[in-house]
Design an enzyme around this catalytic site. Structure first.
Site, PDB file in Angstrom:
ATOM      1  N   THR A 132       2.145   2.696   1.430  1.00 35.89           N
ATOM      2  CA  THR A 132       1.113   3.149   2.370  1.00 35.89           C
ATOM      3  C   THR A 132       1.712   4.167   3.337  1.00 35.89           C
ATOM      4  O   THR A 132       2.924   4.133   3.603  1.00 35.89           O
ATOM      5  CB  THR A 132       0.535   1.963   3.170  1.00 35.89           C
ATOM      6  OG1 THR A 132      -0.193   2.454   4.295  1.00 35.89           O
ATOM      7  CG2 THR A 132       1.610   1.031   3.701  1.00 35.89           C
ATOM      8  N   ASP A 133       0.862   5.024   3.886  1.00 36.65           N
ATOM      9  CA  ASP A 133       1.344   5.979   4.905  1.00 36.65           C
ATOM     10  C   ASP A 133       1.766   5.242   6.174  1.00 36.65           C
ATOM     11  O   ASP A 133       2.483   5.792   7.011  1.00 36.65           O
ATOM     12  CB  ASP A 133       0.257   7.021   5.230  1.00 36.65           C
ATOM     13  CG  ASP A 133      -0.998   6.444   5.873  1.00 36.65           C
ATOM     14  OD1 ASP A 133      -1.217   5.213   5.808  1.00 36.65           O
ATOM     15  OD2 ASP A 133      -1.787   7.225   6.441  1.00 36.65           O
ATOM     16  N   GLU A 134       1.323   3.961   6.318  1.00 39.76           N
ATOM     17  CA  GLU A 134       1.621   3.225   7.555  1.00 39.76           C
ATOM     18  C   GLU A 134       3.099   2.894   7.686  1.00 39.76           C
ATOM     19  O   GLU A 134       3.564   2.536   8.771  1.00 39.76           O
ATOM     20  CB  GLU A 134       0.755   1.954   7.633  1.00 39.76           C
ATOM     21  CG  GLU A 134      -0.722   2.293   7.601  1.00 39.76           C
ATOM     22  CD  GLU A 134      -1.661   1.161   7.963  1.00 39.76           C
ATOM     23  OE1 GLU A 134      -1.262   0.236   8.665  1.00 39.76           O
ATOM     24  OE2 GLU A 134      -2.830   1.229   7.517  1.00 39.76           O
ATOM     25  N   TYR A 156       2.099  -6.011   8.958  1.00 40.68           N
ATOM     26  CA  TYR A 156       1.674  -5.488   7.649  1.00 40.68           C
ATOM     27  C   TYR A 156       2.548  -4.310   7.224  1.00 40.68           C
ATOM     28  O   TYR A 156       3.156  -4.327   6.149  1.00 40.68           O
ATOM     29  CB  TYR A 156       0.194  -5.058   7.696  1.00 40.68           C
ATOM     30  CG  TYR A 156      -0.219  -4.129   6.559  1.00 40.68           C
ATOM     31  CD1 TYR A 156      -0.218  -4.563   5.243  1.00 40.68           C
ATOM     32  CD2 TYR A 156      -0.578  -2.799   6.814  1.00 40.68           C
ATOM     33  CE1 TYR A 156      -0.580  -3.710   4.196  1.00 40.68           C
ATOM     34  CE2 TYR A 156      -0.941  -1.942   5.777  1.00 40.68           C
ATOM     35  CZ  TYR A 156      -0.936  -2.399   4.464  1.00 40.68           C
ATOM     36  OH  TYR A 156      -1.287  -1.553   3.441  1.00 40.68           O
ATOM     37  N   LYS A 160       5.216  -3.826   4.145  1.00 34.86           N
ATOM     38  CA  LYS A 160       5.050  -2.786   3.119  1.00 34.86           C
ATOM     39  C   LYS A 160       6.294  -1.892   3.070  1.00 34.86           C
ATOM     40  O   LYS A 160       6.699  -1.432   2.004  1.00 34.86           O
ATOM     41  CB  LYS A 160       3.799  -1.946   3.396  1.00 34.86           C
ATOM     42  CG  LYS A 160       2.478  -2.675   3.190  1.00 34.86           C
ATOM     43  CD  LYS A 160       2.199  -3.047   1.737  1.00 34.86           C
ATOM     44  CE  LYS A 160       1.937  -1.849   0.848  1.00 34.86           C
ATOM     45  NZ  LYS A 160       1.558  -2.263  -0.528  1.00 34.86           N
TER      46      LYS A 160
HETATM   47  P1  NAD Z   1      -7.209  -5.698  -1.106  1.00 34.03           P
HETATM   48  O1  NAD Z   1      -6.824  -6.570   0.048  1.00 34.03           O
HETATM   49  O2  NAD Z   1      -8.624  -5.287  -1.281  1.00 34.03           O
HETATM   50  O3  NAD Z   1      -6.757  -6.391  -2.480  1.00 34.03           O
HETATM   51  C1  NAD Z   1      -5.514  -7.014  -2.635  1.00 34.03           C
HETATM   52  C2  NAD Z   1      -5.554  -7.792  -3.963  1.00 34.03           C
HETATM   53  O4  NAD Z   1      -4.256  -8.377  -4.168  1.00 34.03           O
HETATM   54  C3  NAD Z   1      -6.579  -8.939  -3.965  1.00 34.03           C
HETATM   55  O5  NAD Z   1      -7.332  -8.904  -5.157  1.00 34.03           O
HETATM   56  C4  NAD Z   1      -5.711 -10.191  -3.896  1.00 34.03           C
HETATM   57  O6  NAD Z   1      -6.306 -11.315  -4.525  1.00 34.03           O
HETATM   58  C5  NAD Z   1      -4.446  -9.724  -4.613  1.00 34.03           C
HETATM   59  N1  NAD Z   1      -3.256 -10.501  -4.208  1.00 34.03           N
HETATM   60  C6  NAD Z   1      -2.849 -10.784  -2.948  1.00 34.03           C
HETATM   61  N2  NAD Z   1      -1.740 -11.526  -2.998  1.00 34.03           N
HETATM   62  C7  NAD Z   1      -1.432 -11.708  -4.314  1.00 34.03           C
HETATM   63  C8  NAD Z   1      -0.371 -12.373  -4.993  1.00 34.03           C
HETATM   64  N3  NAD Z   1       0.587 -13.028  -4.335  1.00 34.03           N
HETATM   65  N4  NAD Z   1      -0.353 -12.327  -6.341  1.00 34.03           N
HETATM   66  C9  NAD Z   1      -1.332 -11.678  -7.034  1.00 34.03           C
HETATM   67  N5  NAD Z   1      -2.361 -11.042  -6.438  1.00 34.03           N
HETATM   68  C10 NAD Z   1      -2.397 -11.061  -5.090  1.00 34.03           C
HETATM   69  O7  NAD Z   1      -6.234  -4.434  -1.010  1.00 34.03           O
HETATM   70  P2  NAD Z   1      -6.522  -2.877  -1.281  1.00 34.03           P
HETATM   71  O8  NAD Z   1      -7.144  -2.291  -0.104  1.00 34.03           O
HETATM   72  O9  NAD Z   1      -7.138  -2.728  -2.628  1.00 34.03           O
HETATM   73  O10 NAD Z   1      -5.022  -2.333  -1.329  1.00 34.03           O
HETATM   74  C11 NAD Z   1      -4.289  -2.298  -2.549  1.00 34.03           C
HETATM   75  C12 NAD Z   1      -2.892  -1.768  -2.274  1.00 34.03           C
HETATM   76  O11 NAD Z   1      -2.978  -0.460  -1.696  1.00 34.03           O
HETATM   77  C13 NAD Z   1      -2.082  -2.620  -1.290  1.00 34.03           C
HETATM   78  O12 NAD Z   1      -0.753  -2.671  -1.733  1.00 34.03           O
HETATM   79  C14 NAD Z   1      -2.201  -1.855   0.021  1.00 34.03           C
HETATM   80  O13 NAD Z   1      -1.071  -2.089   0.850  1.00 34.03           O
HETATM   81  C15 NAD Z   1      -2.235  -0.421  -0.484  1.00 34.03           C
HETATM   82  N6  NAD Z   1      -2.943   0.524   0.407  1.00 34.03           N
HETATM   83  C16 NAD Z   1      -4.235   0.276   0.769  1.00 34.03           C
HETATM   84  C17 NAD Z   1      -4.901   1.205   1.579  1.00 34.03           C
HETATM   85  C18 NAD Z   1      -6.332   1.001   1.979  1.00 34.03           C
HETATM   86  O14 NAD Z   1      -6.840   1.793   2.791  1.00 34.03           O
HETATM   87  N7  NAD Z   1      -7.044   0.024   1.478  1.00 34.03           N
HETATM   88  C19 NAD Z   1      -4.225   2.353   2.018  1.00 34.03           C
HETATM   89  C20 NAD Z   1      -2.906   2.565   1.638  1.00 34.03           C
HETATM   90  C21 NAD Z   1      -2.276   1.633   0.814  1.00 34.03           C
HETATM   91  P1  TYD Z   2      -8.500  -0.660   9.326  1.00 30.59           P
HETATM   92  O1  TYD Z   2      -9.626  -0.438   8.381  1.00 30.59           O
HETATM   93  O2  TYD Z   2      -8.139  -2.063   9.689  1.00 30.59           O
HETATM   94  O3  TYD Z   2      -7.238   0.108   8.703  1.00 30.59           O
HETATM   95  P2  TYD Z   2      -5.755   0.365   9.337  1.00 30.59           P
HETATM   96  O4  TYD Z   2      -5.620  -0.357  10.609  1.00 30.59           O
HETATM   97  O5  TYD Z   2      -4.867  -0.186   8.280  1.00 30.59           O
HETATM   98  O6  TYD Z   2      -5.664   1.844   9.498  1.00 30.59           O
HETATM   99  O7  TYD Z   2      -8.783   0.115  10.685  1.00 30.59           O
HETATM  100  C1  TYD Z   2      -8.981   1.516  10.702  1.00 30.59           C
HETATM  101  C2  TYD Z   2      -9.116   1.937  12.158  1.00 30.59           C
HETATM  102  O8  TYD Z   2     -10.299   1.358  12.706  1.00 30.59           O
HETATM  103  C3  TYD Z   2      -7.968   1.458  13.045  1.00 30.59           C
HETATM  104  O9  TYD Z   2      -7.664   2.460  14.018  1.00 30.59           O
HETATM  105  C4  TYD Z   2      -8.525   0.232  13.743  1.00 30.59           C
HETATM  106  C5  TYD Z   2     -10.013   0.550  13.842  1.00 30.59           C
HETATM  107  N1  TYD Z   2     -10.904  -0.621  13.823  1.00 30.59           N
HETATM  108  C6  TYD Z   2     -11.850  -0.816  14.829  1.00 30.59           C
HETATM  109  O10 TYD Z   2     -11.962  -0.016  15.791  1.00 30.59           O
HETATM  110  N2  TYD Z   2     -12.660  -1.914  14.759  1.00 30.59           N
HETATM  111  C7  TYD Z   2     -12.569  -2.825  13.747  1.00 30.59           C
HETATM  112  O11 TYD Z   2     -13.343  -3.830  13.742  1.00 30.59           O
HETATM  113  C8  TYD Z   2     -11.598  -2.606  12.710  1.00 30.59           C
HETATM  114  C9  TYD Z   2     -11.465  -3.585  11.566  1.00 30.59           C
HETATM  115  C10 TYD Z   2     -10.795  -1.482  12.785  1.00 30.59           C
END
Ligand code: NAD
Ligand code: TYD
Length: 344
Positions: A132-134, A156, A160
Site C-alpha cells: 500500500t502507499d500507506e 495497519y 503492511k
Molecule cells: P478487504 O478487507 O476487503 O479484504 C481482505 C480479504 O482478506 C477478506 O476477504 C478476508 O476474509 C481475507 N483475509 C483476512 N485475513 C486472512 C487470513 N489470515 N487468511 C486468508 N484470508 C484472509 O481488503 P481490500 O480492500 O480488498 O484490500 C486487499 C489488499 O490490498 C490488502 O492487502 C490491502 O492492504 C491492500 N490495499 C488496499 C487498498 C484499499 O484502498 N482497499 C489500498 C492499497 C492497498
Molecule cells: P479509509 O477509507 O479508512 O482509508 P485510509 O484511512 O486507509 O486512507 O479513510 C479514507 C479517509 O477518510 C481518511 O482520511 C479517513 C477519512 N474517514 C472519515 O473522515 N470518516 C470515516 O468514517 C472514515 C471511515 C474515514
C-alpha cells in the site's frame, strides 16, 4: 524491461479473493485470460464475503478454499497446484488497527511470512504482493518514489510495511520471484461499507449522518478498483522481479470534497455531513510518484467523476448487498459502537 510473460493456461492462487479488491481481480482475470484457472484462498473474516463472487461461483475454472494464509499445510497443498500467487489477504481497516492491532501483525506480517517461507519448497513462478502507499507515511507536498524510506504511522500501515520488506528480503536472500505493488486508496463495487466512500454513500442512502473526521481536509489519491486490476495485470506481464511499483491515479482529493460530491450525486442535504473527532494519528496526505509503472505501459483509464458516479449507482442498486452487512452483521455494529464510544 522484462519480456511479456505467458499467462494463458496458468493457475493463479489468489489470497483474500473474497474481499473487495481480490474479488474484482478474480472477475478481471477470468474475463482477461480465458484459459487460466483460479484458486481463491480466503479465511472469510468479517471482511470476506462470498456474495462478492456469486456470479462466478459455478465457473469450472474457479475454486474456493476457505483457509488461513497462516496455515502452512494448506498453503503448501495449494502451491502444489499453482503457478502464480497474487497476495491480497490482510486486515485492512486503519480504524480497527487503532482499536486493536494484534490481528494486523498476525495476518499481515506473520501470514505473509508463512506464504514466503512455504514458497521456498515450491516452484512458484511469480508472487505479486499487494502492499500500500500507506507504508511511506504521510507527506504535505511532493510524492514518494519507490526507493524512498518507509515511515508508516498506523498499526495497519506498520504491519503492511513489515510484510512489504519481508517480501523484499525473500527476494534478496533466497531469490524468490517476487514483485511488490504499492497502490493508493481504491474505490468501486464490493468495497466493505466501513471504508470512507462506501460508508458515506450507504449512510447517505439511509439518511444517516456522514461522520467526517476532523476538518475533512485530509487528502488521498483515489484509484478506481478496475484500474488497479489493470495495473496488477500490467505487472504480471511486464514487471521486473524484486522491484516495487507505485500505483496511483493522480486523483488527489480532500475528504470534504468527496463527501460533498456524494451528497450532491444522491440529491441529499449537505447537513448530513457531520464533523466528528479526528482519527488518532490521522495521516494527512499520501502521494506516490508513478513514473515507474507508467514506463511499463500502464495508466489509469477512469476519470474520477465518472467512476464515482458509477460507484454511487452501484451502491444505490445493490442495497441488499450492503444492508445485509450493516444491519445483520453483529461485527459491523459492535465495531462502530465501540469505536465511537471510545472516542467520546
Ligand atoms: P478487504 O478487507 O476487503 O479484504 C481482505 C480479504 O482478506 C477478506 O476477504 C478476508 O476474509 C481475507 N483475509 C483476512 N485475513 C486472512 C487470513 N489470515 N487468511 C486468508 N484470508 C484472509 O481488503 P481490500 O480492500 O480488498 O484490500 C486487499 C489488499 O490490498 C490488502 O492487502 C490491502 O492492504 C491492500 N490495499 C488496499 C487498498 C484499499 O484502498 N482497499 C489500498 C492499497 C492497498
Ligand atoms: P479509509 O477509507 O479508512 O482509508 P485510509 O484511512 O486507509 O486512507 O479513510 C479514507 C479517509 O477518510 C481518511 O482520511 C479517513 C477519512 N474517514 C472519515 O473522515 N470518516 C470515516 O468514517 C472514515 C471511515 C474515514
Amino acid at each position: 524491461m522484462a519480456e511479456t510473460r505467458r499467462l494463458d493456461g496458468k493457475t493463479f492462487l489468489v489470497t483474500g479473493g473474497a474481499g473487495f479488491i481480490g474479488s474484482n481481480f478474480i472477475r478481471y482475470l477470468l474475463q482477461s485470460y480465458p484459459d487460466c484457472k483460479i484458486i481463491n484462498l480466503d479465511k472469510l473474516t468479517y471482511a470476506g464475503n462470498l456474495e462478492n463472487l456469486e456470479d462466478i461461483a459455478g465457473n469450472p475454472r474457479y475454486t474456493f478454499v476457505q483457509g488461513d494464509i497462516r496455515d502452512g499445510e494448506v498453503v503448501s497443498s495449494l502451491y502444489e497446484k499453482s503457478d502464480i500467487v497474487v497476495h491480497f489477504a490482510a486486515e485492512t481497516h486503519v480504524d480497527r488497527s487503532i482499536l486493536e492491532g494484534g490481528e494486523f501483525v498476525l495476518t499481515d506480517v506473520h501470514g505473509t511470512y508463512i506464504l514466503l517461507e512455504t514458497m521456498r519448497n515450491h516452484s512458484i513462478e511469480l508472487f505479486i504482493h499487494i502492499s500500500t502507499d500507506e507504508v511511506y507515511g504521510s507527506r504535505k507536498t511532493g510524492a514518494f518514489k519507490e526507493e524512498d524510506a518507509l515511515n508508516p504511522s498506523s498499526p495497519y500501515s506498520a504491519s503492511k510495511a513489515g510484510a512489504d520488506r519481508l517480501v523484499y528480503a525473500y527476494w534478496v536472500t533466497y531469490g524468490l520471484p517476487v514483485i511488490i505493488l504499492r497502490p493508493t486508496n481504491n474505490y468501486g463495487p464490493y468495497q466493505y461499507p466501513e471504508k470512507f466512500i462506501p460508508l458515506f454513500i450507504s449512510n447517505a442512502l439511509e439518511d444517516k449522518t456522514l461522520p467526517l473526521y476532523g476538518k475533512g481536509d485530509n487528502r488521498r489519491d483515489w484509484l478506481f478498483v478496475e484500474d488497479h486490476c489493470r495495473a496488477i495485470d500490467c505487472v504480471l506481464n511486464k514487471g521486473n522481479m524484486g522491484e516495487v511499483y507505485n500505483v496511483g491515479a493522480q486523483n488527489e482529493i480532500s475528504n470534504i470534497v468527496i463527501a460533498n460530491k456524494i451528497v450532491e450525486l444522491l440529491g441529499k442535504p449537505e447537513s448530513l455531513i457531520k464533523h466528528v473527532p479526528d482519527r488518532l494519528g490521522h495521516d494527512f496526505r499520501y502521494s506516490v510518484d508513478c513514473r515507474k509503472i507508467h514506463s511499463l505501459g500502464w495508466k489509469p483509464a477512469m476519470d474520477f467523476e465518472e467512476a464515482l458516479r458509477l460507484t454511487v449507482t452501484w451502491y444505490s442498486e445493490k442495497k441488499s448487498w450492503w444492508k445485509k452487512i450493516k444491519d445483520k452483521s453483529r461485527d459491523f455494529k459492535s465495531f462502530y459502537e465501540k469505536y465511537y464510544r471510545d472516542r467520546k
